[in-house]
Design a protein around this motif. Structure first.
Motif, PDB file in Angstrom:
ATOM      1  N   LYS A  56      69.975  44.233  29.431  1.00 27.99           N
ATOM      2  CA  LYS A  56      71.125  43.254  29.677  1.00 27.99           C
ATOM      3  C   LYS A  56      72.467  43.289  29.204  1.00 27.99           C
ATOM      4  O   LYS A  56      73.395  42.926  29.463  1.00 27.99           O
ATOM      5  CB  LYS A  56      70.276  41.839  29.180  1.00 27.99           C
ATOM      6  CG  LYS A  56      69.629  41.285  30.418  1.00 27.99           C
ATOM      7  CD  LYS A  56      68.980  39.805  29.813  1.00 27.99           C
ATOM      8  CE  LYS A  56      70.462  38.911  29.934  1.00 27.99           C
ATOM      9  NZ  LYS A  56      70.306  37.855  31.195  1.00 27.99           N
ATOM     10  N   SER A 142      67.307  35.099  32.064  1.00 24.53           N
ATOM     11  CA  SER A 142      67.686  35.352  33.165  1.00 24.53           C
ATOM     12  C   SER A 142      68.047  36.723  33.620  1.00 24.53           C
ATOM     13  O   SER A 142      68.602  37.714  32.667  1.00 24.53           O
ATOM     14  CB  SER A 142      69.068  34.364  33.609  1.00 24.53           C
ATOM     15  OG  SER A 142      70.065  34.762  32.676  1.00 24.53           O
ATOM     16  N   ASN A 144      70.125  38.931  35.066  1.00 28.36           N
ATOM     17  CA  ASN A 144      71.392  39.319  35.155  1.00 28.36           C
ATOM     18  C   ASN A 144      71.917  40.167  34.035  1.00 28.36           C
ATOM     19  O   ASN A 144      71.554  39.925  32.959  1.00 28.36           O
ATOM     20  CB  ASN A 144      72.251  38.189  35.389  1.00 28.36           C
ATOM     21  CG  ASN A 144      72.179  37.218  34.355  1.00 28.36           C
ATOM     22  OD1 ASN A 144      71.394  36.307  34.298  1.00 28.36           O
ATOM     23  ND2 ASN A 144      73.234  37.181  33.385  1.00 28.36           N
ATOM     24  N   SER A 150      73.602  33.950  36.927  1.00 23.36           N
ATOM     25  CA  SER A 150      72.155  34.151  36.829  1.00 23.36           C
ATOM     26  C   SER A 150      71.615  34.506  38.422  1.00 23.36           C
ATOM     27  O   SER A 150      72.343  34.291  39.491  1.00 23.36           O
ATOM     28  CB  SER A 150      71.329  33.009  36.482  1.00 23.36           C
ATOM     29  OG  SER A 150      71.778  32.806  35.099  1.00 23.36           O
ATOM     30  N   GLU A 179      69.042  27.227  35.453  1.00 23.43           N
ATOM     31  CA  GLU A 179      68.096  27.603  34.478  1.00 23.43           C
ATOM     32  C   GLU A 179      67.381  26.353  34.012  1.00 23.43           C
ATOM     33  O   GLU A 179      68.144  25.182  34.099  1.00 23.43           O
ATOM     34  CB  GLU A 179      68.529  28.419  33.388  1.00 23.43           C
ATOM     35  CG  GLU A 179      69.218  29.693  33.751  1.00 23.43           C
ATOM     36  CD  GLU A 179      70.802  29.430  34.089  1.00 23.43           C
ATOM     37  OE1 GLU A 179      71.242  28.443  34.186  1.00 23.43           O
ATOM     38  OE2 GLU A 179      71.389  30.479  33.998  1.00 23.43           O
TER      39      GLU A 179
HETATM   40 MG    MG Z   1      70.967  33.623  31.030  1.00 25.36          MG
END
Ligand code: MG
Ligand code: TXA
Length: 339
Positions: A56, A142, A144, A150, A179
């Motif tokens: 990430k 998440s 992304n 997200s 979220e």
């Molecule tokens: Mg996040």
């Protein structure tokens, strides 16, 4: 190499076993939850979790949420389970609620970013629950790249991670779209750290008044208790502006801004609850629930269409509106126009 596992037509236990094996082999598996897609790894395995941060590009001090499928797993992860946690879990799990609790010895440092607390939730999605049951508690931010909106579709995960993680389970579009709500139960009073898919009003109906962390509505801050708050978030490439105020005035202001930006030679995208003339338009829907579901998709889609500026319509901060406005203001880097 990334395997895309198609489960758009529903749960497939045979495919779940393959994905679960990946998790147990320290591999990364993106999977749908009811809120957004998560990027999962074995939460109790430090080297597996480290890979999430690398993939990430996530700062090491921003801790992860551990996903469980059985309340009993909470006893392994938390040193102590306060009465409020029991009440909230009983009422809202599985669901879009994350509880921050004192962390047990079993949870590795990397997972909690070195904090002595741990964030846990039980997602309300059959694919997520089966994957956890077939493997182990799963740490999942998440799915992304850090700082991007997200993902609410497998396509978004593919855009960010294809070729960089082992598997992506495609379970179609996520239902909630923002979220989970994060509640800290380790401070003197229950505190909202992040508004999300479970409205604050519903939580207060169960445990009474909840304190709202100042960063929820305000600017980016540098504080140790809610490390996620200080980072750039949800940003597409285009510059985002959010217009806030009474509905009719907001709409008029958006039309005015579109003209203004265009006269400067900029291409303008609008995301709103009512059709508006622009270079690109994304209809967010009518209800607050629809707006929440469409929010991140709208940011990614308008970006894809190559606009320079995205104007977002501000909505009322009631129910899911609190989470929507929190995300929208962050995406805008707090560039807010009052109508
Ligand atoms: Mg996040
Ligand atoms: O709906 C969701 O919560 C999604 C899905 C995949 O479950 N996950 C998610 O994870 O949004 P992430 O990593 O994008 O956001 C987790 C948030 C961050 O703001 C992080 O700082 C906060 O939870 N967090 C995690 N552990 C914490 C802790 N021990 N204390 C305070 N905040 C914590």
């Amino acid at each position: 190499m990334t395997v895309v596992i198609n489960m758009r037509d529903g749960l497939d236990e045979r495919k779940i076993r393959i994905a679960a094996r990946f998790i147990l082999e320290e591999k990364l598996v993106a999977f749908p939850t009811e809120t957004v897609y998560g990027l999962g790894a074995d939460a109790l395995n430090a080297s597996a979790v480290k890979r999430i941060f690398e993939a990430k590009g996530r700062p090491a001090d921003n801790p992860l949420i551990i996903h469980i499928a059985d309340f009993n797993d909470l006893k392994r992860l938390a040193r102590e389970i306060p009465e409020e946690a029991r009440l909230l879990a009983e009422k809202f799990w599985p669901g879009p609620l994350t509880l921050v609790l004192p962390r047990s010895e079993e949870v590795p440092d990397v997972t909690t970013g070195g904090l002595d607390t741990v964030a846990v939730r039980m997602p309300a999605h059959p694919i997520a629950l089966s994957l956890i049951r077939a493997s182990t508690p799963v740490a999942a931010p998440s799915a992304n790249i850090s700082g991007r909106p997200s993902p609410t579709l497998a396509e978004h995960v593919i855009d960010d991670f294809y070729g960089r993680i082992e598997a992506i389970i495609d379970g179609g579009e996520t239902k909630v779209g923002v979220e989970s709500t994060v509640i800290d139960l380790t401070s003197e009073r229950p505190t909202l750290l992040r508004p999300g898919g479970l409205p604050l009003e519903e939580i207060e109906n169960v445990i009474g008044e909840v304190e709202i962390h100042p960063a929820v509505k305000g600017k980016l801050v540098d504080i140790a208790r809610a490390p996620g708050m200080k980072y750039r978030h949800y940003s597409p490439n285009a510059q985002v502006v959010v217009v806030e105020g009474p509905r009719e005035r907001v709409r008029a202001k958006i039309r005015e801004l579109v003209k203004e930006y265009r006269s400067e030679g900029l291409r303008v995208g609008v995301m709103a609850t009512e059709e508006t003339e622009a270079d690109a338009f994304f209809h967010l829907g009518k209800t607050t629930e629809e707006v929440a579901r469409n929010l991140f998709k709208a940011l990614r889609e308008l970006d894809r269409r190559g606009v320079d500026v995205i104007i977002g319509e501000g909505i009322e901060e009631k129910g899911l509106g609190l989470a929507v406005m929190n995300r929208l203001r962050k995406a805008a880097g707090y560039r807010i126009v009052r109508a």
